[in-house]
Write a protein that holds these residues in place. Sequence first.
Motif, PDB file in Angstrom:
ATOM      1  N   ALA A 181       0.895  -1.142  -0.025  1.00 20.82           N
ATOM      2  CA  ALA A 181      -0.084  -0.124   0.062  1.00 20.82           C
ATOM      3  C   ALA A 181       0.916   1.202  -0.063  1.00 20.82           C
ATOM      4  O   ALA A 181       1.933   1.344   0.577  1.00 20.82           O
ATOM      5  N   VAL A 183       0.643   5.276   1.003  1.00 18.48           N
ATOM      6  CA  VAL A 183      -0.407   6.064   1.592  1.00 18.48           C
ATOM      7  C   VAL A 183       0.267   7.342   1.655  1.00 18.48           C
ATOM      8  O   VAL A 183       1.400   7.754   2.110  1.00 18.48           O
ATOM      9  N   PHE A 188      -4.147   7.113  -1.835  1.00 19.87           N
ATOM     10  CA  PHE A 188      -3.929   5.880  -1.410  1.00 19.87           C
ATOM     11  C   PHE A 188      -4.141   4.885  -2.755  1.00 19.87           C
ATOM     12  O   PHE A 188      -4.872   4.848  -3.523  1.00 19.87           O
ATOM     13  N   LEU A 234      -7.438   9.096   5.114  1.00 21.15           N
ATOM     14  CA  LEU A 234      -6.835   7.992   5.980  1.00 21.15           C
ATOM     15  C   LEU A 234      -7.729   7.110   6.395  1.00 21.15           C
ATOM     16  O   LEU A 234      -7.461   5.791   6.394  1.00 21.15           O
ATOM     17  N   ALA A 237      -8.608   4.878   3.437  1.00 20.04           N
ATOM     18  CA  ALA A 237      -7.627   4.202   3.255  1.00 20.04           C
ATOM     19  C   ALA A 237      -7.393   2.777   4.136  1.00 20.04           C
ATOM     20  O   ALA A 237      -7.308   1.634   3.524  1.00 20.04           O
ATOM     21  N   ARG A 238      -7.802   3.115   5.423  1.00 18.80           N
ATOM     22  CA  ARG A 238      -7.785   1.985   6.322  1.00 18.80           C
ATOM     23  C   ARG A 238      -9.042   0.868   6.008  1.00 18.80           C
ATOM     24  O   ARG A 238      -8.709  -0.293   5.827  1.00 18.80           O
ATOM     25  N   VAL A 255       3.421  -1.300   4.217  1.00 17.61           N
ATOM     26  CA  VAL A 255       2.897  -0.153   3.719  1.00 17.61           C
ATOM     27  C   VAL A 255       3.975   1.043   3.735  1.00 17.61           C
ATOM     28  O   VAL A 255       4.680   1.345   4.510  1.00 17.61           O
TER      29      VAL A 255
END
Length: 300
Positions: A181, A183, A188, A234, A237-238, A255
């Motif tokens: 990933a 970020v 993202f 964020l 994204a999670r 990540v």
Amino acid sequence: MLDELLGRAELKARIEELEEEKRHLERRAAAEEERRSEAARERQEAEAEVNRLEDRIEGLEERVERLAETDDVDVAFRGTEQLRGDRRDEVLSRLSSFETGPEGALTAMVHEDVPDAVAEALGDRSALVRRAAPCLVCVDDAGLVAAALDPPTPPAAFAEWGSGFRLDRSWFAPAGPTWVALVRSDLFALGVYDGESVALVDEVESDVMGSHSKGGFSQARFERRRDQQVDEHLDRAREAIEAHVGSGADRDLIVLGEGTVLGRFTDLADRTATVDATGEPAAALESAVREFWTVRLSLL
């Protein structure tokens, strides 16, 4: 004439004076607000510059400390190279094929302190290991091989002699398909890396405010609004990671991205790292993967 007799002329004149004084005070208040906004912006820039200088000072202090530990011995790397793809595999294959007598090949993973075995084997050149750390050192007792590699996913510190070098390819490249990933505060991207290419699985782009300018939001409101936008991004994204990757022990997740946001994902990731990847989601993810799995070779 009637106004003068009734005293209204004087009152009207006084009202005009007060109106003018009011307009003057309003102009002063507006100018003061603009100065505060400008001062806040300049303070932000100054704080950013202070942080940059502190990082530079810290780096220079570490360099001075490392140089001091060399006991004034002038040593330099025989060469350095950034390894990736086929070139990385070729170098690892050469080192893996090296054979010698029992206890003739030393392999050491150095994170901070240089092991005694490495210092004894390299002598003055062990100062180079401090500069390259964290690194995996490969050196033989005849001095034919003396190299350091920086594994993207390094093992715990160790130092051992054997008839060959201890190299695990998973330290340098994924052993199988790996979730990766990228970020950033406004972007993202999630994909699967098989050691050669990245397959994009999901992406999230958010419209996050840039730097504050004069007018519009006050500085404080701007910062609160921007922080809220970043938090929302964020969170999305999670949610994407949890939806696609899950939280099972049988999966690997790395990540990558901005250091300021990686802390939000340490509970999900097996490993995090700061990278400088920009552009559209797919291209940025590929760039991040390429940067993370590039191995630096230092000849000691």
